[in-house]
Design an enzyme around this catalytic site. Structure first.
Site, PDB file in Angstrom:
ATOM      1  N   ALA A  76      10.970  21.280  20.812  1.00  0.00           N
ATOM      2  CA  ALA A  76      10.540  21.392  19.403  1.00  0.00           C
ATOM      3  C   ALA A  76      11.374  22.465  18.720  1.00  0.00           C
ATOM      4  O   ALA A  76      11.081  23.660  18.823  1.00  0.00           O
ATOM      5  CB  ALA A  76       9.052  21.724  19.335  1.00  0.00           C
ATOM      6  N   ARG A 125      22.186  16.961  24.850  1.00  0.00           N
ATOM      7  CA  ARG A 125      23.337  16.297  24.249  1.00  0.00           C
ATOM      8  C   ARG A 125      24.121  15.477  25.287  1.00  0.00           C
ATOM      9  O   ARG A 125      24.637  14.414  24.991  1.00  0.00           O
ATOM     10  CB  ARG A 125      24.237  17.387  23.687  1.00  0.00           C
ATOM     11  CG  ARG A 125      25.344  16.980  22.792  1.00  0.00           C
ATOM     12  CD  ARG A 125      25.919  18.214  22.140  1.00  0.00           C
ATOM     13  NE  ARG A 125      25.002  18.770  21.149  1.00  0.00           N
ATOM     14  CZ  ARG A 125      25.130  19.961  20.584  1.00  0.00           C
ATOM     15  NH1 ARG A 125      26.133  20.747  20.935  1.00  0.00           N
ATOM     16  NH2 ARG A 125      24.260  20.381  19.693  1.00  0.00           N
ATOM     17  N   GLU A 138      28.763  15.949  12.227  1.00  0.00           N
ATOM     18  CA  GLU A 138      29.451  17.003  11.469  1.00  0.00           C
ATOM     19  C   GLU A 138      29.437  18.315  12.230  1.00  0.00           C
ATOM     20  O   GLU A 138      30.446  19.018  12.323  1.00  0.00           O
ATOM     21  CB  GLU A 138      28.784  17.178  10.098  1.00  0.00           C
ATOM     22  CG  GLU A 138      29.040  16.041   9.116  1.00  0.00           C
ATOM     23  CD  GLU A 138      28.244  14.773   9.417  1.00  0.00           C
ATOM     24  OE1 GLU A 138      27.284  14.850  10.229  1.00  0.00           O
ATOM     25  OE2 GLU A 138      28.596  13.720   8.867  1.00  0.00           O
ATOM     26  N   GLY A 181      27.611 -13.026  13.943  1.00  0.00           N
ATOM     27  CA  GLY A 181      27.425 -13.710  12.662  1.00  0.00           C
ATOM     28  C   GLY A 181      26.002 -13.543  12.162  1.00  0.00           C
ATOM     29  O   GLY A 181      25.374 -12.512  12.362  1.00  0.00           O
ATOM     30  N   ILE A 211      10.420  15.392  16.301  1.00  0.00           N
ATOM     31  CA  ILE A 211      10.343  15.749  17.716  1.00  0.00           C
ATOM     32  C   ILE A 211      10.034  14.495  18.536  1.00  0.00           C
ATOM     33  O   ILE A 211       8.974  13.891  18.396  1.00  0.00           O
ATOM     34  CB  ILE A 211       9.215  16.782  17.951  1.00  0.00           C
ATOM     35  CG1 ILE A 211       9.359  17.951  16.970  1.00  0.00           C
ATOM     36  CG2 ILE A 211       9.188  17.227  19.412  1.00  0.00           C
ATOM     37  CD1 ILE A 211      10.673  18.684  17.044  1.00  0.00           C
ATOM     38  N   GLU A 241      12.993  21.587  12.088  1.00  0.00           N
ATOM     39  CA  GLU A 241      11.894  21.713  11.136  1.00  0.00           C
ATOM     40  C   GLU A 241      12.155  20.839   9.922  1.00  0.00           C
ATOM     41  O   GLU A 241      13.276  20.375   9.724  1.00  0.00           O
ATOM     42  CB  GLU A 241      11.754  23.177  10.718  1.00  0.00           C
ATOM     43  CG  GLU A 241      11.368  24.067  11.877  1.00  0.00           C
ATOM     44  CD  GLU A 241      11.235  25.519  11.494  1.00  0.00           C
ATOM     45  OE1 GLU A 241      11.460  25.845  10.306  1.00  0.00           O
ATOM     46  OE2 GLU A 241      10.918  26.331  12.371  1.00  0.00           O
ATOM     47  N   GLU A 262      20.417  15.709  17.923  1.00  0.00           N
ATOM     48  CA  GLU A 262      21.036  16.507  18.989  1.00  0.00           C
ATOM     49  C   GLU A 262      22.368  17.085  18.527  1.00  0.00           C
ATOM     50  O   GLU A 262      23.325  17.160  19.296  1.00  0.00           O
ATOM     51  CB  GLU A 262      21.250  15.649  20.247  1.00  0.00           C
ATOM     52  CG  GLU A 262      19.963  15.191  20.886  1.00  0.00           C
ATOM     53  CD  GLU A 262      19.453  16.080  22.014  1.00  0.00           C
ATOM     54  OE1 GLU A 262      18.425  15.719  22.606  1.00  0.00           O
ATOM     55  OE2 GLU A 262      20.067  17.115  22.305  1.00  0.00           O
ATOM     56  N   GLY A 318      17.650  21.649  10.123  1.00  0.00           N
ATOM     57  CA  GLY A 318      18.090  20.860  11.279  1.00  0.00           C
ATOM     58  C   GLY A 318      19.395  21.439  11.749  1.00  0.00           C
ATOM     59  O   GLY A 318      19.458  22.295  12.633  1.00  0.00           O
TER      60      GLY A 318
END
Lengths: 347, 391, 259
Positions: free
Chosen positions: B114, B235, B359, B331, B147, B117, B355, B121
């Site tokens: 956790a 990660r 960027e 398709g 979370i 928020e 995670e 992030g």
């Protein structure tokens, strides 16, 4: 030269597995070419009738062993009798159908007679001085040719690989009794009970599947009961269509499948759905009734060995993938088809 | 054999019906207990702490196999094994490991991470939830959002602000082990996500939640470092998982293009289609090597923030490309949930955000490339894999 | 109970098989335990959990073919024995059965020998039958259930599946059994199991260790081919009435040998 052929007749309590007759047909064909003879091997309890029928299907001689101890299948006493018959008759070739009993007895015979066994044969070439057998391996992805360097040659042949001969009820031959001579307690195992086969065939295991698509509800000759609304009438008509499919499936011992369209429309439960979502099936025979053949259905049944499509639309895509296509209304085709198959399979 | 075992489980037990569950939303209740039963929830934890004693590469392989069936399965691994268990393994005291890691590794308890928020992030240094020391407790207040397993978990590894005056702000954070059944905690599920619908994502609200001082993970003020290393662990599984997603897209596309015909010929003979599959295959190879490299470094006990970040960035972006092309190749059928590729596409999109967004990963890579970043040794490093002591 | 499970290594069933100059190849598909054998291992493990005892995996194969044994060990088999000898190249099923029987006797003390129903490569299902015949033990093939197992009394009761239905058979031990897929789903190898299996050491016996000469194979395979790729030629069944079409279809199906 293959002169003497012994063919094992597989049966349960006197009901013969019809592939046994295919074996007699094969034996007769080989014997005809070599000027040889065919003997059948019948083992069981009160199976004199089986011996008689063996003559009709081409046996010249029947080795017969009858004893209550042989009534239910236990391999050991039967294998002893196979050995006994082989040592007495000295066949060049012994044929077994590839059934549960046939396979077992063939394997044991190979051990007892110090020879080899070629299993699940789909083709046989006896033209040369050595018999060459062909069988599928790796689930049919490859084929192998086999030869056996010892005698007798023991072969188990696949069901429906060789033609069943036409019976000649006028034919007869000689019966050679085999002495059983076993005390009731001589066999180590005892059969506690026999169980009836459970109802129903599962889609994934089925070797024959009959499927219904949206066309099951489209029977112009049928009127739904007046008190039903449009949706209920549709489902009622589909029920009638699937009833026809069930009759055909029962005759063929087939499982029942359905396209997504039929399941989504509420004609049948999801368990029967064949396709991308739903089950992927690989039967020997897939009969698609009123199924258009959209790609997501094909994804589920493409690998079927033989696909039969019954659809009234000659342009339905499924006809591009079917081995046999019948352009017509499934409601008109299924009843005569079911009857014709019933007659053929009973004979 | 590890790969096959997990693949068999996922394909035989989870795959049937996954499309319905994704449509309905929510995780099937049998999945987490079954993964616990099979030992998957403790795979990379030493046996003496209740785990299976396998290495970090196995963790990657497991993540790849699980996500090839559905991302929601791999998310369990990411937050339970990655964010919770491995962070505890790295930073926990023996007492904390005994009390919390053992039941987590055994799958008797479920863990989550956790950190994020509603208002923070990527901007993690500026989280607002607070932990105030009072005698032998900390009092927690605030809200955590996005979370995974929020409602299913028993424990959370969570970071709060212990020092509002700290300069720079990231120095004022601390990480804790929180028992999510504590009074004052409310949690709920978030619906309406674009993807990972067969999973469980939620929010956790803390109102004067009292936790023992002993639940401080690491030291006060270390929270930023602890959290970043938690992400190194989570990660890694995201990177491995996304690799599985590339493979799933590739396999689904290969199958479809062999069946579908255009002008009497299968699609697979069309060169533009072939190119798409070639790129998917290439991306799969590359993504696989990147995460295996990260896993190998973890096994050696060598710091791997750069490699894990690279693996995550590459694999997640590549998996979105692969899934998108898989939809294209199918398709109109790709646009329908009859086929799995639209689920892959929606699932893949999330991994570029969570995670550590793409960027953030790019900035991390730039810092390494420009040599602006030099990793200093952490006070506690993720233990190397040691077959002698782990089994 | 001491149980020996015979396992075989085969190419993955999803492999594309091809043959070149008489050599069969499965591309880069992995080698795995014969899937049918997993059911036999599962049965062995359950029986031993219930009755006490141990499970030995026995494998006849080429040197280095360890997948089948490793899988059985990872599932929980206690020990393993591998039989490998260059002279055994090209054995047929009877010869293989003689070798296995010799190994079973050398291991000694077995109450039960289990096989999977058949193998996905050569599909004969004959080894359990032949091994039983050679050892002189009862042969119980196609077993889907074990009832009333009394290992210390040397008795067993099984449910066998035949074409017509089921057969419940009482048998003394030792016996040779083949297990069908209707037996319970085999367990996954646990991670601990996988680790133990990868480190496991087990004896590899050759013909000299078994004290037998190489049994000669009677059956050989002079040729292996790929089946003809048949193009789907759709035949539209002729007929003026539905009845005619139906009859013509039946004729075609009979000729196609699918009925």
């Amino acid at each position: 030269m293959t002169k003497k052929i012994l063919a094992y007749i597989d049966h349960f309590h006197g009901k013969v597995q019809s592939s046994s007759w295919e074996g007699l047909g094969l034996a007769a064909a080989i014997a005809a070419d070599s000027g040889g003879e065919v003997a059948a091997l019948v083992l069981g309890d009160e199976v004199g009738g089986v011996a008689e029928t063996a003559f009709h299907y081409g046996a010249d001689q029947v080795f017969l062993a009858e004893d209550p101890i042989l009534k239910d299948f236990r391999p050991e006493p039967l294998a002893d009798l196979v050995k006994q018959a082989a040592e007495s008759y000295q066949p060049d070739l012994i044929l077994f159908p590839t059934t549960t009993r046939g396979r077992t007895l063939a394997g044991m015979a190979a051990v007892d007679l110090n020879t080899g066994v070629m299993v699940d044969i789909i083709d046989l070439d006896w033209s040369g001085d050595k018999i060459v057998a062909t069988r599928p391996i790796y689930a049919g992805k490859l084929l192998a040719k086999l030869v056996c360097s010892t005698t007798p040659q023991i072969i188990t042949f696949r069901t429906r690989a060789f033609d069943k001969p036409e019976p000649d009820t006028g034919r007869s031959g000689s019966v050679t009794p085999l002495e059983v001579g076993l005390d009731p307690g001589a066999v180590a195992t005892t059969i506690a009970s026999i169980q009836e086969k459970a109802e129903g065939v599962s889609l994934s295991d089925a070797s024959v599947i009959v499927s219904g698509g949206r066309g099951v509800a489209l029977n112009p000759a049928l009127e739904a009961p007046a008190d039903l609304d449009e949706e209920a009438a549709d489902i009622w008509k589909a029920g009638q269509g699937f009833a026809l499919i069930k009759k055909l499936a029962d005759v063929l011992g087939a499982a029942i499948g359905a396209s997504r369209a039929a399941v989504d429309a509420g004609y049948i439960e999801y368990d029967h759905q064949v396709g991308q979502t739903g089950k992927v099936v690989t039967p020997d025979l897939y009969i698609a009734c009123g199924v258009s053949g959209a790609i997501q259905h094909l994804a589920g049944m493409r690998s079927s060995k033989v696909i039969v499509a019954i659809n009234k639309d000659p342009d339905a895509p499924i006809f591009n993938f079917a081995r046999f296509g019948v352009v017509g209304d499934m409601h008109a085709i299924l009843p005569p088809l079911t009857e014709a198959l019933k007659t053929h399979l009973a004979g | 054999m590890v790969q096959r075992m997990v693949r068999d489980f996922a394909v035989k037990e989870v795959l049937p019906g996954i499309q319905e569950r994704d449509r309905a939303g929510g995780m099937a209740p049998f999945i987490i207990p079954r993964m616990a039963e099979l030992g998957i929830l403790g795979i990379t934890i030493p046996v003496r702490y209740g785990g299976q004693g396998m290495d970090y590469i196995s963790l990657g392989l497991v993540s790849e196999e699980l996500e090839a069936v559905d991302t929601s399965l791999r998310v369990v691994i990411s937050v339970h094994n990655g964010l919770s268990c491995l962070t505890l393994l790295q930073w926990g005291t023996e007492k904390q490991k005994e009390e919390y890691l053992v039941p987590l590794a055994k799958g008797e308890k479920i863990g989550c991470g956790a950190f994020t928020e509603p208002g923070a992030g990527s901007d993690f240094a500026n989280i607002q939830a607070t932990a105030r020391k009072e005698g032998d407790s900390y009092i927690l207040n605030g809200e955590k959002m996005w979370i995974s397993l929020a409602t299913a978990a028993d424990y959370a590894v969570a970071t709060f602000r212990t020092d509002p005056q700290a300069e720079p702000p990231y120095r004022g954070l601390s990480t804790f082990i929180v028992d999510l059944d504590s009074p004052g905690i409310t949690r709920g599920d978030i619906h309406g996500k674009l993807g990972v619908r067969a999973g469980s994502t939620g929010w956790i609200n803390f109102q004067d939640v009292r936790i023992p001082v002993g639940n401080l993970l690491g030291e006060e003020g270390e929270g930023f470092k602890t959290t970043m290393s938690a992400f190194d662990n989570g990660r890694y599984t995201v990177a491995a998982g996304a690799t599985g997603l590339i493979r799933a897209s590739l396999e689904a596309s290969s199958k479809y293009v062999k069946e579908r015909t255009v002008g009497g010929k299968p699609l697979s003979e069309m060169q533009l289609i072939q190119e798409k599959l070639a790129l998917m295959a290439l991306d799969y190879q590359a993504a696989r090597l990147l995460y295996l490299q990260a896993g190998w470094l973890k096994n050696q006990g060598i710091r791997n923030t750069r490699e894990t970040s690279a693996a995550k960035l590459f694999a997640t972006e590549a998996s979105f490309r692969a899934a998108s092309e898989a939809v294209q190749v199918h398709g109109a059928y790709g646009y329908s949930d009859e086929y799995p590729v639209e689920r892959y596409f929606r699932n893949a999109r999330g991994a570029m955000i969570y995670e550590g967004s793409s960027e953030i990963q790019s900035l991390i890579q730039a810092d390494y490339a420009l040599k602006k970043r030099r990793d200093k040794k952490l006070r506690r490093e993720l233990p190397a894999y040691d077959p002698e002591t782990w089994v | 109970m001491k149980i020996i499970v015979c396992v075989k290594q085969v190419p993955d069933t999803a492999a594309t098989m091809s043959v070149d100059n008489g050599v069969i190849s499965w591309g880069d598909a992995p080698l795995i335990i014969n899937p049918w054998d997993e059911y036999a291992v599962e049965a062995a493990l359950n029986l031993v959990a219930d009755q006490g005892g141990d499970v030995t995996a026995l494998c006849l194969g080429k040197e280095g073919e360890t997948e089948a044994i490793k899988h059985a060990l990872a599932m929980g088999a206690d020990t393993a024995v591998m039989i490998s000898d260059p002279a055994l190249k090209g054995v047929d099923n009877v010869a293989a059965s003689r070798v296995l029987a010799a190994a079973i006797e050398k291991i000694g003390g077995a109450d039960l020998v289990l096989f999977g129903q058949q193998s996905v490569d050569t599909d004969t299902g004959l080894l359990p039958v032949q091994v039983a015949r050679i050892l002189g033990w009862p042969s119980l093939t196609l077993v889907s259930k074990f009832e009333n197992v009394a290992g210390d009394e040397g008795k067993i009761q099984v449910l066998r599946t035949m074409e017509e239905g089921g057969q419940i058979v009482d048998s003394p031990l030792p016996a040779v059994v083949s297990v069908t897929k209707d037996y319970a789903e085999p367990r996954y190898p646990s991670f601990m199991g996988i680790r133990k299996a990868s480190k496991a050491e087990y004896p590899v016996w050759n013909l000299e260790d078994l004290g037998i000469a190489a049994p000669t194979a009677s059956v050989s395979w002079p040729e292996i081919m790929e089946p003809e790729q048949k193009e789907i030629v759709t035949e539209i069944i002729p007929g003026d009435t539905p009845e005619e079409k139906a009859h013509n279809l039946v004729d075609k199906l009979i000729a196609e040998k699918v009925l």
